[in-house]
Design an enzyme around this catalytic site. Structure first.
Site: not given
Ligand code: ADP
Length: 188
Positions: A15, A91, A130, A132, A143
């Site tokens: 993505k 989300r 990866r 990591r 996840r």
């Molecule tokens: P990942 O894909 O690993 O979840 P992101 O960078 O998209 O990583 O988000 C990191 C964290 O930020 C999430 O785990 C959540 O706690 C918070 N977060 C991001 N976007 C949202 C959202 N739209 N609603 C609620 N929490 C969010």
């Protein structure tokens, strides 16, 4: 022309790479709620301090906070003019409804909601290769499970709205990119 997009994809679906290609093609703003929250945490704002706790525990930041941040961001000139690709938002179902309502109040809608589709076994293999530190088998499974639980219903919602476009995410970066751009162009 203003282009308004949302992109979904499992972790490991590519993505991030494809968002760069979308930004380069359409000149839209890349709006990543994860990046914005991390910036707020780094800046030590009050909101950032609250968000950090939630993020550290693997939870989701409250819908009202996130909806407010995104609504503000969408009014900035780089997003309101050329448009945007939203990454990591919406989300949850309430976030999806708030986004559409917010756009509707200005007489806009989304052009497309893209689901960058890569099968589970493939994203699992990509994440494992990866190497990591946070990519343990357990963390990867957790996840991916959360993605199914949280995100699947939002995809179904956009499908009902006739906005969902599923793009095959298997292949080289260039192959996926041309497929993605062709799919977006069909919806503009
Ligand atoms: P990942 O894909 O690993 O979840 P992101 O960078 O998209 O990583 O988000 C990191 C964290 O930020 C999430 O785990 C959540 O706690 C918070 N977060 C991001 N976007 C949202 C959202 N739209 N609603 C609620 N929490 C969010």
């Amino acid at each position: 022309m203003t282009v308004r997009l949302v992109i979904f994809g499992r972790q490991g679906a590519g993505k991030g790479t494809q968002c760069v290609n979308i930004v380069n093609t359409y000149g839209v703003a890349h709006i990543s709620t994860g990046d914005m929250l991390r910036a707020a945490v780094a800046a030590g704002t009050e909101m950032g301090l609250k968000a950090k706790e939630v993020m550290d525990s693997g939870g989701l930041v409250g819908d009202d906070i996130i909806n407010g941040i995104v609504a503000d961001r969408l009014t900035e000139p780089d997003a309101s003019g050329p448009g945007f690709v939203l990454d990591g938002y919406p989300r949850t179902q309430p976030q999806a409804e708030a986004l559409l309502e917010n756009l509707r109040s200005d007489d806009y809608s989304l052009d497309a909601v893209i689901n960058l589709n890569v099968p589970l076994d493939e994203v699992t293999a990509r994440m494992k290769s990866r190497g990591r530190a946070d990519d343990t088998d357990e963390a990867i499974a957790r996840r991916l499970e959360l993605y199914e639980q949280e995100t699947r219903p939002v995809l179904d919602f956009f499908e009902e709205q006739g906005l969902l476009v599923t793009v095959d995410g298997l292949g080289s970066e260039e192959e996926v990119s041309s497929r993605l751009i062709a799919a977006i162009n069909e919806h503009l």
